[in-house]
Every structure is written in structure tokens, then in C-alpha cells.
Design a protein around this motif. Structure first.
Motif, PDB file in Angstrom:
ATOM      1  N   GLY A 218       2.773  -5.406  15.159  1.00  0.00           N
ATOM      2  CA  GLY A 218       3.040  -4.620  13.971  1.00  0.00           C
ATOM      3  C   GLY A 218       4.317  -5.038  13.251  1.00  0.00           C
ATOM      4  O   GLY A 218       5.193  -5.705  13.815  1.00  0.00           O
ATOM      5  N   VAL A 219       4.402  -4.630  11.995  1.00  0.00           N
ATOM      6  CA  VAL A 219       5.518  -5.030  11.136  1.00  0.00           C
ATOM      7  C   VAL A 219       6.844  -4.471  11.630  1.00  0.00           C
ATOM      8  O   VAL A 219       7.877  -5.147  11.566  1.00  0.00           O
ATOM      9  CB  VAL A 219       5.251  -4.570   9.686  1.00  0.00           C
ATOM     10  CG1 VAL A 219       6.445  -4.865   8.793  1.00  0.00           C
ATOM     11  CG2 VAL A 219       4.006  -5.248   9.136  1.00  0.00           C
ATOM     12  N   MET A 260       7.427 -10.278   4.110  1.00  0.00           N
ATOM     13  CA  MET A 260       6.749  -9.664   2.969  1.00  0.00           C
ATOM     14  C   MET A 260       5.238  -9.801   3.083  1.00  0.00           C
ATOM     15  O   MET A 260       4.491  -8.862   2.774  1.00  0.00           O
ATOM     16  CB  MET A 260       7.241 -10.289   1.657  1.00  0.00           C
ATOM     17  CG  MET A 260       8.655  -9.868   1.272  1.00  0.00           C
ATOM     18  SD  MET A 260       9.113 -10.301  -0.443  1.00  0.00           S
ATOM     19  CE  MET A 260       9.206 -12.091  -0.325  1.00  0.00           C
ATOM     20  N   LEU A 261       4.775 -10.970   3.535  1.00  0.00           N
ATOM     21  CA  LEU A 261       3.335 -11.172   3.695  1.00  0.00           C
ATOM     22  C   LEU A 261       2.759 -10.213   4.729  1.00  0.00           C
ATOM     23  O   LEU A 261       1.698  -9.612   4.512  1.00  0.00           O
ATOM     24  CB  LEU A 261       3.050 -12.624   4.100  1.00  0.00           C
ATOM     25  CG  LEU A 261       1.578 -12.971   4.375  1.00  0.00           C
ATOM     26  CD1 LEU A 261       0.732 -12.759   3.122  1.00  0.00           C
ATOM     27  CD2 LEU A 261       1.444 -14.398   4.880  1.00  0.00           C
ATOM     28  N   VAL A 272       7.390  -4.349   0.895  1.00  0.00           N
ATOM     29  CA  VAL A 272       7.533  -5.681   0.307  1.00  0.00           C
ATOM     30  C   VAL A 272       8.739  -5.693  -0.623  1.00  0.00           C
ATOM     31  O   VAL A 272       9.564  -6.617  -0.593  1.00  0.00           O
ATOM     32  CB  VAL A 272       6.249  -6.078  -0.460  1.00  0.00           C
ATOM     33  CG1 VAL A 272       6.450  -7.424  -1.152  1.00  0.00           C
ATOM     34  CG2 VAL A 272       5.052  -6.142   0.485  1.00  0.00           C
ATOM     35  N   GLU A 273       8.859  -4.652  -1.429  1.00  0.00           N
ATOM     36  CA  GLU A 273       9.993  -4.554  -2.353  1.00  0.00           C
ATOM     37  C   GLU A 273      11.302  -4.385  -1.592  1.00  0.00           C
ATOM     38  O   GLU A 273      12.346  -4.920  -2.006  1.00  0.00           O
ATOM     39  CB  GLU A 273       9.765  -3.394  -3.313  1.00  0.00           C
ATOM     40  CG  GLU A 273      10.659  -3.413  -4.531  1.00  0.00           C
ATOM     41  CD  GLU A 273      10.234  -2.427  -5.592  1.00  0.00           C
ATOM     42  OE1 GLU A 273      10.921  -2.372  -6.636  1.00  0.00           O
ATOM     43  OE2 GLU A 273       9.223  -1.704  -5.400  1.00  0.00           O
ATOM     44  N   ALA A 288       8.391 -19.603  -5.565  1.00  0.00           N
ATOM     45  CA  ALA A 288       7.209 -19.129  -6.296  1.00  0.00           C
ATOM     46  C   ALA A 288       6.339 -18.222  -5.433  1.00  0.00           C
ATOM     47  O   ALA A 288       5.790 -17.228  -5.923  1.00  0.00           O
ATOM     48  CB  ALA A 288       6.392 -20.330  -6.790  1.00  0.00           C
ATOM     49  N   TYR A 289       6.249 -18.547  -4.142  1.00  0.00           N
ATOM     50  CA  TYR A 289       5.417 -17.718  -3.264  1.00  0.00           C
ATOM     51  C   TYR A 289       6.040 -16.332  -3.072  1.00  0.00           C
ATOM     52  O   TYR A 289       5.326 -15.335  -2.988  1.00  0.00           O
ATOM     53  CB  TYR A 289       5.233 -18.415  -1.921  1.00  0.00           C
ATOM     54  CG  TYR A 289       4.226 -17.736  -1.025  1.00  0.00           C
ATOM     55  CD1 TYR A 289       2.909 -17.565  -1.422  1.00  0.00           C
ATOM     56  CD2 TYR A 289       4.590 -17.264   0.234  1.00  0.00           C
ATOM     57  CE1 TYR A 289       1.973 -16.944  -0.601  1.00  0.00           C
ATOM     58  CE2 TYR A 289       3.666 -16.637   1.062  1.00  0.00           C
ATOM     59  CZ  TYR A 289       2.364 -16.491   0.641  1.00  0.00           C
ATOM     60  OH  TYR A 289       1.440 -15.864   1.447  1.00  0.00           O
ATOM     61  N   SER A 290       7.361 -16.280  -3.018  1.00  0.00           N
ATOM     62  CA  SER A 290       8.050 -14.985  -2.912  1.00  0.00           C
ATOM     63  C   SER A 290       7.692 -14.109  -4.100  1.00  0.00           C
ATOM     64  O   SER A 290       7.362 -12.921  -3.950  1.00  0.00           O
ATOM     65  CB  SER A 290       9.569 -15.180  -2.861  1.00  0.00           C
ATOM     66  OG  SER A 290       9.956 -16.153  -1.929  1.00  0.00           O
TER      67      SER A 290
END
Length: 501
Positions: A218-219, A260-261, A272-273, A288-290
Motif C-alpha cells: 500500500g501507498v 504519485m503514480l 498526488v497533489e 513531463a511525466y510528473s
């Protein structure tokens, strides 16, 4: 930022004291009674001479005559140590002992060859040898449970490191091998033991570890591991200040992207924020992926204005959007039915030379279906097929149902058959229902019955919508007797009765 949590027992932090007692080694020390005799020393010397001086054609036959039946793992390690500047030769020697089943390798002999390969920068061979060693259960020499193999191998690698003149990344390879073998708890503990010795794994290794922990535990736990391994807690920072020369590895953009992913995939879009804010606070520049990840989180909340602000911010920072960035914006606008704005990003995408993916087309098809623009949806769908992209079943289902709603049943059947036949898609129940209803409206009852039989063969039971479609169709044809029979059957069918209620 995130609440502290109770960690699983296997991952609880265990501080190892600097004088942590090493495991007993069973290999190449010359004081060992099994290899201290003059005879065995001579054998080792002869073997080294054969390997280094003879031609490859005669080398292995001569060596086999010296070791006709077996090579002691201790002798193997001693021989291999003499080849520390000839890693390719050491590798061939190791492979030869394996192919001839001449040496019952234990973790100590594996450690020797792993170090020599690492010293020689033979990354892939060192990694594959570690993977092999992790599958060993050497009862004769080490007597341990298979689950403890990674920790035993780590301790032996640590204690033989200097003698073999190895390279630090050998421990990163061990952690990566443990992760690939799904030994995540062992990877965590090995990383902790390295940190306790003032050694930090590479940031790329830690990123992989955090990702695996997030996926399995888990995160929340992944975030705790991130804080712990990058030494971000105040208490640990104080310890470091009092320490002697510990090199702190800083998280990079890929670290934050990983977090974040994981948050996004678990539906934790608000986090994510939060991770984004933490990244900015640590002066880590997003890529760019961020931006794509944060924009995806905003799209989940229909915050397209915030997405456009991020897009402009990327432009100002001269960060070129990638295909993921464009797909994110296109998908976000299609979701809120602003397909015109999505098409603008699609055209811009082509102008800058970024090829569309299957996701690009699926976003557009679903967007046009949402606004019931069937012609545009069909056009984009056909373009997607021409480019040999495989549509997903949800996209097919949306197109089929929209065509049926617009009375274009024959065209819907063609799309349906193409998806099932060409792409081996398993249709949704709603596709069958829409087609059968459309056929019944057109009075094509026999075709509807065949499709209904196919539907049952796929495991879908007839529901009230199916029955009512046939009943209405037969009534329009004037066949009231059949319509009444179906009405009675519907009332006696549990699935249809339940649906009707």
C-alpha cells in the motif's frame, strides 16, 4: 503531511549496531583446515596455471583431469580469487563447473564469483548469478531456511567485499534481484543494513523498492519507506549530523513520480497533489511525466482549468509535453464532452511530430460517443483500426450501442463482428442487448434469436430488456400468440424477473 501508520511486523525498522556480529564464513580463507594442506594449495596453483596459461582448446580437458569428480567450493573460491583481473575467464570457469556438475556451490562460492563479476563490471552476469544463488538452500554448509537466503547472502557478500575488491553496486544488484524474486521484505531489510553501515543504495534502486512496497503493502507504507530510506525525518537528520561522513542520497524526480503514480493508481488523487507539493519544496524539478500525473489527478476531479494552467507552466519552463501529456489532456476534455478542445490537442500533437497511440483514439471515440456524434466516432474508430491498433471492448461497446440508438443496426453488427473476429474481443452484455433490440425493431426476429443464443453461450442470461424487445417485435408482426408465450416465460425466468423489478 501523511499520518504515521503502524508498519507490518516484517518491515519494522530494526537498528543494527555497528558491531553486529557477522555470520561465519565457509570459504576461501587460507587458514581453513580443508584447504590449508600443501597438497591442496598445489592443486589450486596448478588449476590457476592451467586456466591462465593454456589455450582454451586444451584448458578444460586438462582441468578436468585435475578435478575428475568434484571441486570443493572453498577451492573454487581460491582459484577464482586468482582470476580477479580476468572476469571473463572467471565466468567461464564458473560456467564450466556448473555444466559439468563438478562443484556443489554454496553461498560463499557464489559470493566470490559475484564479486569478481561485479569488479569486472559484468552487470548482467553478476545479476543472473545472484538470482541463481537466491534459489539455493545449502543445508550442508549454512543450514538455514530458504526465506533467509537473501540475508545470509548479503552478510557473506559484506564480509568478502574487501578481499574480492568488489564494486558497491553489487548490493544494488542484490536488492534488485530480491525485488524481482518477490522477496520484498528481504530487500527492505538489506537496504536498512546497508544504511546502518553508512552505505546507501543508488536512488534508482530505492525507487524500485518504494514502487514494489507500494504495490504489495500500500501507498502508506511505501511513503514511510521513502521517508526512512532518504533520511527525511528530523530525528534521523540529527543522527546524520553527529555521524561521520554519511553520504545522503537525495530523492530525484523519478522518486516522486513513483509515489504519485502509486497514489493515482490507488485512487488517492488528493495525495498526488500533496506529493507534488513536497517535490517542489525539496527543489526537485518535475519532468513531463510528473506534469502528466498531476494533470491526470486533476482530470479525475474535472479540474480542466488547472490542467491548462499546468500545460502553460510546462511551456514556460520549456518542458516539451510527451505522448502521455497529450493523451491526458485529450482524455480529460473528452471526459467532460469538450471534444472540440480535445481535437485541438490532437492536431497539435500531430504538428509537433508525436504519434498518436491507441489511448489517443479511444479517448476521442468515447468523447464523440458521449456527445452522440456517431459519424465522428465511427470515423475515428475506423482510423484507429487502419493503424492496426487493437480497440478495447469498452470502446467497441460504446460504438455498437450508439449505432443501434441511431438506427444503424447493420453497421453496428459489422463493427461487432469485426471486434469479435479480428481482435478476439469478448463483447459486453450491453452490446448484445443493443443489437438484439435493434434487430427486433427492424423485425429481424430470426437474426435476433440467433444472436440471443450466442449471448447465452457467452454466459449472459436473458433479461427483461431482451424479452420485451422480442415481445414488442412479435406484436408489431401481429404474432400475439408468440408474444404472450414470451411474456409468461419472462415472468417465470428469475433473471428476467429480477431485472424487471
Amino acid at each position: 503531511m501523511m499520518n504515521q501508520i503502524q508498519l507490518p511486523k516484517l518491515l519494522l525498522h530494526q537498528h543494527l549496531k555497528p558491531n553486529h556480529k557477522p555470520l561465519t564464513l565457509f570459504f576461501f580463507f587460507f587458514s581453513s583446515s580443508s584447504s590449508s594442506s600443501e597438497q591442496q594449495q598445489n592443486t589450486v596453483t596448478k588449476a590457476v596455471s592451467i586456466l591462465t596459461n593454456q589455450r582454451s582448446k586444451s584448458r578444460w580437458n586438462t582441468l578436468h583431469s585435475l578435478f575428475p569428480t568434484t571441486i570443493n567450493p572453498i577451492d573454487f573460491s581460491q582459484i577464482t580469487l586468482h582470476l580477479n583481473n580476468k572476469p571473463h575467464l572467471a565466468l567461464r570457469f564458473f560456467q564450466w563447473t556448473k555444466s559439468k556438475s563438478l562443484c556443489h556451490h554454496n553461498l560463499a562460492s557464489y559470493s566470490t564469483i559475484i564479486h569478481i563479476l561485479a569488479r569486472g563490471r559484468l552487470y548482467s552476469h553478476a545479476y543472473s548469478t545472484i538470482r541463481t544463488a537466491l534459489n539455493q538452500n545449502d543445508d550442508e554448509h549454512c543450514r538455514f531456511e530458504p526465506s533467509s537466503t537473501p540475508l545470509k547472502l548479503f552478510e557473506i557478500l559484506v564480509n568478502s567485499y574487501r578481499e574480492c575488491g568488489s564494486a558497491p553496486f553489487v548490493f544494488d544488484l542484490l536488492i534488485e534481484a530480491c525485488l524481482q524474486s518477490r522477496k520484498i521484505e528481504a530487500s527492505v531489510e538489506i537496504s536498512r543494513m546497508l544504511l546502518s553501515r553508512g552505505i546507501s543504495p543508488k536512488v534508482m534502486t530505492l525507487n524500485s523498492l518504494i514502487s514494489r512496497v507500494c504495490r504489495k503493502f500500500g501507498v502508506d507504507l511505501g511513503y514511510e519507506i521513502y521517508r526512512e530510506f532518504f533520511r527525511l525525518d528530523e530525528e534521523k537528520c540529527e543522527i546524520l549530523k553527529r555521524g561521520s561522513g554519511f553520504r545522503v542520497v537525495n530523492p530525484n524526480v523519478h522518486t516522486f513520480n513513483t509515489l504519485m503514480l502509486c497514489c493515482y493508481q490507488n485512487g488517492l488523487v488528493d495525495r498526488v497533489e500533496e506529493i507534488w507539493s513536497e517535490m517542489c519544496e525539496m527543489n526537485c524539478n518535475p519532468n513531463a511525466y510528473s506534469y502528466s500525473l498531476l494533470m491526470s489527478a486533476f482530470c479525475e476531479r474535472d479540474r480542466l482549468e488547472d490542467c491548462e494552467k499546468l500545460w502553460e507552466e510546462m511551456r514556460k519552463k520549456e518542458i516539451e509535453p510527451d505522448v502521455v501529456s497529450y493523451n491526458t489532456m485529450i482524455g480529460g476534455f473528452c471526459k467532460i464532452s469538450d471534444v472540440g478542445r480535445a481535437e485541438e490537442f490532437f492536431r497539435e500533437m500531430g504538428l509537433v511530430g508525436i504519434d498518436a497511440t491507441v489511448s489517443t483514439y479511444e479517448h476521442l471515440v468515447k468523447g464523440y460517443c458521449n456527445i452522440e456524434d456517431v459519424d465522428s466516432a465511427v470515423l475515428v474508430y475506423k482510423d484507429m483500426i487502419r493503424k492496426d491498433f487493437r480497440p478495447d471492448v469498452l470502446t467497441l461497446d460504446m460504438v455498437v450501442r450508439l449505432l443501434c440508438d441511431k438506427g444503424r443496426v447493420e453497421e453496428a453488427i459489422e463493427f461487432f463482428r469485426s471486434g469479435v473476429g479480428k481482435f478476439d474481443l469478448v463483447p459486453k452484455e450491453k452490446s448484445y442487448v443493443a443489437l438484439i433490440k435493434g434487430l427486433c425493431v427492424e423485425g429481424r426476429m430470426d437474426e435476433g434469436l440467433k444472436l440471443q443464443a450466442e449471448m447465452v453461450g457467452k454466459g449472459f442470461e436473458p433479461n427483461s430488456e431482451i424479452y420485451e424487445a422480442f415481445i414488442d417485435g412479435y406484436i408489431r408482426q401481429g404474432n400475439h400468440e408468440k408474444a404472450e408465450a414470451l411474456r409468461k416465460e419472462m415472468l417465470q425466468t428469475p433473471s428476467a424477473a429480477t431485472t424487471e423489478q
